[in-house]
Design a protein around this motif. Structure first.
Motif, PDB file in Angstrom:
ATOM      1  N   LEU A   4       0.469  -1.089  -0.315  1.00  0.00           N
ATOM      2  CA  LEU A   4       0.207   0.157   0.298  1.00  0.00           C
ATOM      3  C   LEU A   4       1.253   0.954   0.355  1.00  0.00           C
ATOM      4  O   LEU A   4       0.477   2.165  -0.459  1.00  0.00           O
ATOM      5  CB  LEU A   4      -1.394  -0.211   1.001  1.00  0.00           C
ATOM      6  N   GLU A   5       2.034   1.059   1.048  1.00  0.00           N
ATOM      7  CA  GLU A   5       2.319   2.335   0.768  1.00  0.00           C
ATOM      8  C   GLU A   5       3.454   2.500  -0.727  1.00  0.00           C
ATOM      9  O   GLU A   5       3.690   4.123  -0.836  1.00  0.00           O
ATOM     10  CB  GLU A   5       3.738   2.143   2.058  1.00  0.00           C
ATOM     11  N   ALA A   6       3.741   1.419  -1.303  1.00  0.00           N
ATOM     12  CA  ALA A   6       4.350   1.857  -2.470  1.00  0.00           C
ATOM     13  C   ALA A   6       3.597   1.734  -3.216  1.00  0.00           C
ATOM     14  O   ALA A   6       3.769   2.695  -4.570  1.00  0.00           O
ATOM     15  CB  ALA A   6       5.037   0.198  -2.873  1.00  0.00           C
ATOM     16  N   ARG A   7       2.423   1.835  -3.608  1.00  0.00           N
ATOM     17  CA  ARG A   7       1.334   2.410  -4.651  1.00  0.00           C
ATOM     18  C   ARG A   7       1.032   3.741  -4.003  1.00  0.00           C
ATOM     19  O   ARG A   7       0.949   4.115  -5.019  1.00  0.00           O
ATOM     20  CB  ARG A   7      -0.013   1.709  -4.203  1.00  0.00           C
ATOM     21  N   ALA A   8       0.275   4.067  -3.326  1.00  0.00           N
ATOM     22  CA  ALA A   8       0.526   5.096  -2.783  1.00  0.00           C
ATOM     23  C   ALA A   8       1.703   6.535  -3.283  1.00  0.00           C
ATOM     24  O   ALA A   8       1.538   7.443  -4.037  1.00  0.00           O
ATOM     25  CB  ALA A   8       0.730   5.802  -1.256  1.00  0.00           C
ATOM     26  N   ALA A   9       3.599   5.983  -2.568  1.00  0.00           N
ATOM     27  CA  ALA A   9       4.351   6.667  -3.112  1.00  0.00           C
ATOM     28  C   ALA A   9       3.974   6.601  -4.927  1.00  0.00           C
ATOM     29  O   ALA A   9       4.535   7.487  -5.541  1.00  0.00           O
ATOM     30  CB  ALA A   9       5.261   6.130  -2.775  1.00  0.00           C
ATOM     31  N   ASN A  10       3.452   5.807  -6.056  1.00  0.00           N
ATOM     32  CA  ASN A  10       3.970   5.680  -6.635  1.00  0.00           C
ATOM     33  C   ASN A  10       2.566   6.446  -7.609  1.00  0.00           C
ATOM     34  O   ASN A  10       2.732   7.623  -8.791  1.00  0.00           O
ATOM     35  CB  ASN A  10       3.194   4.668  -7.302  1.00  0.00           C
ATOM     36  N   THR A  11       1.412   6.300  -7.032  1.00  0.00           N
ATOM     37  CA  THR A  11       0.287   7.122  -6.987  1.00  0.00           C
ATOM     38  C   THR A  11       0.547   8.654  -7.171  1.00  0.00           C
ATOM     39  O   THR A  11       0.262  10.097  -7.806  1.00  0.00           O
ATOM     40  CB  THR A  11      -0.941   7.146  -6.504  1.00  0.00           C
ATOM     41  N   ALA A  12       1.315   9.043  -5.849  1.00  0.00           N
ATOM     42  CA  ALA A  12       1.541  10.318  -5.656  1.00  0.00           C
ATOM     43  C   ALA A  12       2.184  11.497  -6.881  1.00  0.00           C
ATOM     44  O   ALA A  12       2.037  12.195  -6.941  1.00  0.00           O
ATOM     45  CB  ALA A  12       2.257  10.637  -4.123  1.00  0.00           C
ATOM     46  N   ALA A  13       3.635  10.671  -7.725  1.00  0.00           N
ATOM     47  CA  ALA A  13       4.539  11.060  -8.069  1.00  0.00           C
ATOM     48  C   ALA A  13       3.989  10.456  -9.202  1.00  0.00           C
ATOM     49  O   ALA A  13       4.219  12.390 -10.224  1.00  0.00           O
ATOM     50  CB  ALA A  13       5.702   9.817  -8.415  1.00  0.00           C
ATOM     51  N   LEU A  14       2.224   9.601 -10.201  1.00  0.00           N
ATOM     52  CA  LEU A  14       1.806  10.354 -10.960  1.00  0.00           C
ATOM     53  C   LEU A  14       1.478  11.576 -11.352  1.00  0.00           C
ATOM     54  O   LEU A  14       1.103  12.303 -12.179  1.00  0.00           O
ATOM     55  CB  LEU A  14       1.333   9.351 -11.299  1.00  0.00           C
ATOM     56  N   VAL A  15       0.660  11.704 -10.392  1.00  0.00           N
ATOM     57  CA  VAL A  15      -0.177  12.932  -9.699  1.00  0.00           C
ATOM     58  C   VAL A  15       1.194  14.223  -9.795  1.00  0.00           C
ATOM     59  O   VAL A  15       0.007  15.359 -10.308  1.00  0.00           O
ATOM     60  CB  VAL A  15      -1.011  13.185  -8.875  1.00  0.00           C
ATOM     61  N   THR A  16       1.569  14.236  -8.976  1.00  0.00           N
ATOM     62  CA  THR A  16       2.654  15.427  -9.188  1.00  0.00           C
ATOM     63  C   THR A  16       2.950  15.964 -11.006  1.00  0.00           C
ATOM     64  O   THR A  16       2.882  16.649 -11.657  1.00  0.00           O
ATOM     65  CB  THR A  16       3.781  15.165  -8.710  1.00  0.00           C
ATOM     66  N   GLY A  17       3.535  14.345 -11.417  1.00  0.00           N
ATOM     67  CA  GLY A  17       3.340  14.462 -12.850  1.00  0.00           C
ATOM     68  C   GLY A  17       2.820  15.813 -13.778  1.00  0.00           C
ATOM     69  O   GLY A  17       3.189  16.317 -14.800  1.00  0.00           O
ATOM     70  N   HIS A  18       1.754  14.983 -13.263  1.00  0.00           N
ATOM     71  CA  HIS A  18      -0.004  15.580 -14.265  1.00  0.00           C
ATOM     72  C   HIS A  18       0.023  17.105 -13.701  1.00  0.00           C
ATOM     73  O   HIS A  18       0.196  17.730 -14.548  1.00  0.00           O
ATOM     74  CB  HIS A  18      -0.535  14.547 -14.243  1.00  0.00           C
ATOM     75  N   PHE A  19       0.053  17.199 -12.743  1.00  0.00           N
ATOM     76  CA  PHE A  19      -0.063  18.628 -11.624  1.00  0.00           C
ATOM     77  C   PHE A  19       1.086  19.539 -12.909  1.00  0.00           C
ATOM     78  O   PHE A  19       0.699  20.911 -13.277  1.00  0.00           O
ATOM     79  CB  PHE A  19      -0.233  18.263 -10.588  1.00  0.00           C
TER      80      PHE A  19
END
Length: 102
Positions: free
Chosen positions: A41-56
């Motif tokens: 779950l922590e790995a998925r959350a970190a990956n999702t946060a990186a994707l959202v940051t890139g999109h933003f």
């Protein structure tokens, strides 16, 4: 006559030992599964946060590019009654927005 008395209703270590031997692997397995699920779950959350940051960041870059393309047009005087490029056929705005951002 036996040398030891049997006490009815009390658990002895001999009766409890098989249950402990069987419960230790189950409890440790549950703890390991919980630990692995938490790590996933922590790995998925970190990956999702990186994707959202890139999109933003891309959204902000696109907004900055549009603002830079529109900046030269802000210095031009407006004509009275001018409704915009859609009605008058003025395509400078469209061309300015289609230019690549450098």
């Amino acid at each position: 006559m036996p040398l030891t008395k049997k006490r009815p209703g009390r658990w002895t270590l001999r009766a409890l030992l098989p249950w402990l031997v069987g419960a230790i692997p189950v409890v440790s397995g549950v703890l390991i599964m919980h630990w692995q699920a938490q790590r996933e779950l922590e790995a998925r959350a970190a990956n999702t946060a990186a994707l959202v940051t890139g999109h933003f960041d891309r959204i902000l870059d696109n907004i900055a590019g549009a603002a830079q393309a529109l900046l030269p047009l802000t210095r031009q005087p407006l004509r009275r009654g001018h409704a915009g490029p859609a009605r008058t056929g003025d395509t400078r705005l469209v061309r300015a927005l289609q230019q690549p951002v450098s």
